[in-house]
Design a protein around this motif. Structure first.
Motif, PDB file in Angstrom:
ATOM      1  N   GLU A 116       0.846  -1.102  -0.104  1.00 53.63           N
ATOM      2  CA  GLU A 116       0.048   0.020   0.140  1.00 53.63           C
ATOM      3  C   GLU A 116       0.730   1.284  -0.011  1.00 53.63           C
ATOM      4  O   GLU A 116       0.615   2.314  -0.698  1.00 53.63           O
ATOM      5  N   GLY A 120       0.051   1.871  -3.392  1.00 45.98           N
ATOM      6  CA  GLY A 120      -1.455   2.342  -3.288  1.00 45.98           C
ATOM      7  C   GLY A 120      -1.840   3.514  -2.972  1.00 45.98           C
ATOM      8  O   GLY A 120      -1.140   4.589  -2.993  1.00 45.98           O
ATOM      9  N   GLN A 121      -2.989   3.610  -1.968  1.00 48.63           N
ATOM     10  CA  GLN A 121      -3.141   4.791  -1.627  1.00 48.63           C
ATOM     11  C   GLN A 121      -2.256   5.582  -0.500  1.00 48.63           C
ATOM     12  O   GLN A 121      -2.463   6.770  -0.410  1.00 48.63           O
ATOM     13  N   VAL A 130      -1.750   1.102   8.176  1.00 43.45           N
ATOM     14  CA  VAL A 130      -2.495   0.200   7.237  1.00 43.45           C
ATOM     15  C   VAL A 130      -3.157  -1.009   8.008  1.00 43.45           C
ATOM     16  O   VAL A 130      -2.533  -1.471   8.796  1.00 43.45           O
ATOM     17  N   VAL A 245      -5.094   3.620   6.083  1.00 45.95           N
ATOM     18  CA  VAL A 245      -5.914   2.929   4.940  1.00 45.95           C
ATOM     19  C   VAL A 245      -6.528   1.657   5.537  1.00 45.95           C
ATOM     20  O   VAL A 245      -5.602   0.915   5.930  1.00 45.95           O
ATOM     21  N   ALA A 247      -7.066  -2.112   4.064  1.00 42.05           N
ATOM     22  CA  ALA A 247      -6.821  -2.683   2.811  1.00 42.05           C
ATOM     23  C   ALA A 247      -7.474  -4.403   3.146  1.00 42.05           C
ATOM     24  O   ALA A 247      -8.035  -4.391   4.145  1.00 42.05           O
ATOM     25  N   SER A 281      -8.195   0.635   0.213  1.00 46.92           N
ATOM     26  CA  SER A 281      -7.352   0.231  -0.618  1.00 46.92           C
ATOM     27  C   SER A 281      -7.889  -0.187  -1.939  1.00 46.92           C
ATOM     28  O   SER A 281      -9.128  -0.579  -2.184  1.00 46.92           O
TER      29      SER A 281
END
Length: 303
Positions: A116, A120-121, A130, A245, A247, A281
């Motif tokens: 991530e 990712g974000q 995360v 985040v 996920a 995510s």
């Protein structure tokens, strides 16, 4: 050059070839995890998957796996009952010997978070919290590309935070009252069955399809989302990251799970953090593979 990576979970083992830019190259090979057959069977299945994706450009192996992982040695130092006999397994050493490639292993929550943070974000953020929500609940705090692993390698086991909604409920770790016992995919499914839900439902994702007609499903989803949001808010108050985040497979659930989660998250934050970004995510199904490969690449560069 490429890195081959595997993700060893409680229900599935997946492997893929990952480029140095984090892209999945070719097909992803996956098999059901022989979870009750013991470590040797799990490793044989993992090695077979890795051989299925290996090519001549592969220079290292990255493993994401369930359990408390000594990332320095790639060895499992603690595990729940979801993988029989998993504790003590020298994952990295045995896979390295079989494939004759340098191999690292890291906990799956850290692998998700690294993926991530890199792709990712959370990409471009200095720090990220995360939470990876799937069969279990894990995650990591990432600081400038490095996961916080803990002095006993157990950091990131966010699913074992105590929450009032889980009071008295047995967790796979053997303790009671933990978030994972009622807010993970497996926990929600068990909670649904305890509430009298139909045994026809055997997958947590199927609960989302029953929200309009099934009171038990609605209650379970709402309670799980609230508990997860509260836990995420408490962790945010403690760590003060740049972004939070959510996920993992459950993160793909719809608004009727996300909305109560975010409401509970916001209600838990201290005023100084009320504008904290919360993202879900979109890194795809293979984020842990990409994170494990990124970790292997980073360790290779550090040598």
């Amino acid at each position: 050059m490429t890195t081959i990576a595997a993700d060893i979970g409680g229900t599935k083992i997946a492997a893929a070839r990952i480029t140095d830019t984090g892209q999945v190259e070719g097909d992803v090979v996956s098999v059901a995890t022989p979870a009750t057959a013991g470590p040797a069977a799990i490793l044989r299945a993992t090695i077979a998957c890795l051989r299925g994706v290996r090519d001549l450009t592969a220079t290292a192996v990255g493993i994401s796996c369930a359990g408390v992982v000594d990332a320095a040695e790639g060895r499992i130092v603690g595990a729940t009952q979801s993988l029989t006999g998993w504790a003590g397994t020298a994952v990295a050493a045995q896979i390295s010997e079989a494939l004759e490639l340098p191999t690292v292993a890291i906990g799956d929550g850290h692998a998700f978070a690294l993926g991530e943070a890199a792709y990712g974000q959370a990409a471009g953020r200095a720090t990220a919290l995360v939470l990876a929500v799937g069969t279990g609940i894990g995650g990591s705090y990432i600081d400038r590309g490095r996961p916080m692993l803990g002095s006993h390698w157990a950091a990131g086991h966010f699913g074992h935070l105590p929450v009032p909604q889980a009071m008295g409920i047995l967790c796979d770790c053997g303790r009671t009252g933990h978030l994972e016992a009622m807010a993970s995919g497996a926990g929600m499914l068990r909670a649904y069955h305890r509430a009298g839900g139909t045994r026809v439902v055997t997958q947590a994702r199927d609960l989302m399809n029953r929200l309009d007609t099934d009171v038990a499903a609605r209650t379970v989803i709402f309670d799980a989302a609230q508990a997860l949001g509260c836990a995420a808010g408490g962790l945010t108050n403690a760590f003060d990251p740049d972004i939070v985040v959510i996920a993992g497979g459950v993160a793909q659930a719809g608004a009727r799970w996300r909305d109560p989660l975010e409401a509970s998250f916001r209600a838990t934050l201290i005023p100084a953090l009320e504008a904290m970004p919360l993202a879900f995510s979109d890194g795809g199904a293979w984020l842990a593979l990409r994170g494990a490969a990124a970790y292997a690449q980073a360790m290779r560069s550090a040598r």
